[in-house]
Scaffold this motif. Structure first.
Motif, PDB file in Angstrom:
ATOM      1  N   PRO A  71       9.140   1.705  -7.910  1.00 11.12           N
ATOM      2  CA  PRO A  71       8.185   1.353  -6.646  1.00 11.12           C
ATOM      3  C   PRO A  71       8.055  -0.115  -6.247  1.00 11.12           C
ATOM      4  CG  PRO A  71       6.817   2.077  -8.584  1.00 11.12           C
ATOM      5  CD  PRO A  71       8.450   2.277  -8.865  1.00 11.12           C
ATOM      6  N   ASP A  72       8.516  -0.952  -7.251  1.00  9.33           N
ATOM      7  CA  ASP A  72       8.224  -2.447  -6.958  1.00  9.33           C
ATOM      8  C   ASP A  72       9.210  -3.091  -7.836  1.00  9.33           C
ATOM      9  OD1 ASP A  72       6.307  -5.001  -7.405  1.00  9.33           O
ATOM     10  OD2 ASP A  72       6.205  -4.131  -5.592  1.00  9.33           O
ATOM     11  N   LEU A  73       9.624  -4.484  -7.332  1.00 11.78           N
ATOM     12  CA  LEU A  73      10.349  -5.367  -8.271  1.00 11.78           C
ATOM     13  C   LEU A  73       9.845  -5.563  -9.682  1.00 11.78           C
ATOM     14  CD1 LEU A  73      12.640  -7.180  -8.594  1.00 11.78           C
ATOM     15  CD2 LEU A  73      11.795  -8.769  -7.619  1.00 11.78           C
ATOM     16  N   ASP A 125      13.679   0.066   0.843  1.00 11.50           N
ATOM     17  CA  ASP A 125      12.656  -0.248   2.046  1.00 11.50           C
ATOM     18  C   ASP A 125      12.367   1.146   2.655  1.00 11.50           C
ATOM     19  OD1 ASP A 125      11.359  -1.562   3.752  1.00 11.50           O
ATOM     20  OD2 ASP A 125      13.086  -2.342   4.971  1.00 11.50           O
ATOM     21  N   ALA A 126      11.793   1.792   1.780  1.00 13.60           N
ATOM     22  CA  ALA A 126      11.257   3.290   2.412  1.00 13.60           C
ATOM     23  C   ALA A 126       9.800   3.505   1.597  1.00 13.60           C
ATOM     24  CB  ALA A 126      12.456   4.204   1.661  1.00 13.60           C
ATOM     25  N   PRO A 127       8.782   3.282   2.433  1.00 11.71           N
ATOM     26  CA  PRO A 127       7.473   3.524   1.789  1.00 11.71           C
ATOM     27  C   PRO A 127       7.335   4.799   1.307  1.00 11.71           C
ATOM     28  CG  PRO A 127       7.092   2.652   4.048  1.00 11.71           C
ATOM     29  CD  PRO A 127       8.889   2.687   3.641  1.00 11.71           C
ATOM     30  N   LEU A 128       8.162   5.885   1.853  1.00  8.50           N
ATOM     31  CA  LEU A 128       7.802   7.242   1.136  1.00  8.50           C
ATOM     32  C   LEU A 128       8.317   7.336  -0.143  1.00  8.50           C
ATOM     33  CD1 LEU A 128       6.821  10.268   1.257  1.00  8.50           C
ATOM     34  CD2 LEU A 128       9.027  10.656   2.315  1.00  8.50           C
ATOM     35  N   ALA A 129       9.298   6.976  -0.373  1.00  4.75           N
ATOM     36  CA  ALA A 129      10.230   6.938  -1.565  1.00  4.75           C
ATOM     37  C   ALA A 129       9.581   6.114  -2.780  1.00  4.75           C
ATOM     38  CB  ALA A 129      11.790   6.418  -1.563  1.00  4.75           C
ATOM     39  N   ALA A 131       6.138   5.431  -2.659  1.00  2.00           N
ATOM     40  CA  ALA A 131       4.992   5.976  -3.040  1.00  2.00           C
ATOM     41  C   ALA A 131       5.162   7.061  -3.918  1.00  2.00           C
ATOM     42  CB  ALA A 131       4.434   6.245  -1.786  1.00  2.00           C
ATOM     43  N   LEU A 132       6.154   7.987  -3.751  1.00  2.00           N
ATOM     44  CA  LEU A 132       6.742   8.903  -4.787  1.00  2.00           C
ATOM     45  C   LEU A 132       6.498   8.292  -6.483  1.00  2.00           C
ATOM     46  CD1 LEU A 132       9.234  11.048  -2.923  1.00  2.00           C
ATOM     47  CD2 LEU A 132       6.624  11.454  -3.308  1.00  2.00           C
ATOM     48  N   ALA A 133       7.561   7.489  -6.555  1.00  2.00           N
ATOM     49  CA  ALA A 133       7.536   6.505  -7.861  1.00  2.00           C
ATOM     50  C   ALA A 133       6.313   5.982  -8.355  1.00  2.00           C
ATOM     51  CB  ALA A 133       8.586   5.682  -7.830  1.00  2.00           C
ATOM     52  N   LEU A 136       3.961   8.803  -8.988  1.00  4.22           N
ATOM     53  CA  LEU A 136       4.301   9.514 -10.380  1.00  4.22           C
ATOM     54  C   LEU A 136       3.990   8.728 -11.636  1.00  4.22           C
ATOM     55  CD1 LEU A 136       5.904  11.883 -11.975  1.00  4.22           C
ATOM     56  CD2 LEU A 136       8.047  10.599 -11.468  1.00  4.22           C
ATOM     57  N   GLY A 137       4.014   7.248 -11.489  1.00  2.00           N
ATOM     58  CA  GLY A 137       3.811   6.421 -12.564  1.00  2.00           C
ATOM     59  C   GLY A 137       5.143   6.026 -13.374  1.00  2.00           C
ATOM     60  N   ARG A 138       6.260   6.554 -12.912  1.00  2.00           N
ATOM     61  CA  ARG A 138       7.406   6.421 -13.694  1.00  2.00           C
ATOM     62  C   ARG A 138       8.570   6.332 -12.401  1.00  2.00           C
ATOM     63  NH1 ARG A 138       4.816   9.930 -16.687  1.00  2.00           N
ATOM     64  NH2 ARG A 138       5.704  11.761 -15.762  1.00  2.00           N
TER      65      ARG A 138
END
Length: 203
Positions: A71-73, A125-129, A131-133, A136-138
């Motif tokens: 979800p993030d760097l 660069d996809a807020p939805l993808a 947000a899923l990760a 989920l926390g992983r």
């Protein structure tokens, strides 16, 4: 039974749809979702049986590892060895249409690494993808949604028709006329473009 389709807003994904998809992922389900490149097929990185199902559904050789989506760097260093050089390079290119090849840490399952113990990582660069990760926390194990010939499926209805039997949920973000991600190796603190795709590297 074929997977249900939920229509989602790509840029401001509805929290209830994200929650439903995260619930499916957390219990070992496979989800199709739009990204900044092609539609992706994804599952939880810790769900080994589901990762095997994903290989079968794609008809993909297990010697070709799938990528993971963070979800993030700031999450990447848990799953890959990130040097200062790699961090600076990725910082300028994330979120974006890139898959970075890095040396994997021990937390990455063997089936997700190449023989050289390397792993491909995306921060799209996809807020939805993302947000899923994040929900989920992983990281998600991710690969493009494609047909038997390897042609990308650009519409959720085509995904349902071809792959719906092997999925638990399809998130419909509309028709995506996209390119693949640009694959960039950062091994050895040098930049090597392994596949030129949508992501552009400025000299």
């Amino acid at each position: 039974m074929s997977a249900p389709i939920l229509e989602v807003d790509l840029h401001n994904p509805q929290p209830r749809h994200v929650s439903r998809a995260v619930e499916v992922l957390s219990r070992g389900g496979l989800v199709a979702y739009p990204t900044d490149t092609y539609y992706g097929l994804g599952c939880d990185l810790t769900a080994k049986k589901t990762i095997e199902r994903l290989y079968q559904l794609k008809g993909r050789d297990k010697k070709k590892p799938l990528s993971i989506l963070c979800p993030d760097l700031s999450d990447v260093a848990k799953y890959a060895h990130v040097s200062n050089f790699a961090y600076r390079t990725m910082k300028g290119l994330t979120p974006g249409a890139f898959t970075f090849i890095l040396e994997a840490t021990r937390i990455v399952p063997d089936m997700m690494m190449s023989k050289q113990k390397q792993v491909g990582i995306r921060v799209p660069d996809a807020p939805l993808a993302r947000a899923l990760a994040a929900g989920l926390g992983r990281p998600l194990v991710t690969t493009s949604a494609s047909d038997e010939e390897g042609e990308p499926l650009i519409d959720a209805r085509d995904i349902k028709e071809r792959l719906g039997h092997g999925l638990e949920l399809i998130l419909d973000g509309g028709v995506t006329l996209m390119e693949p991600s640009t694959v960039v190796s950062l091994i050895g603190d040098s930049i090597e473009i392994l596949r030129q795709g949508k992501g552009q590297l400025d000299a």
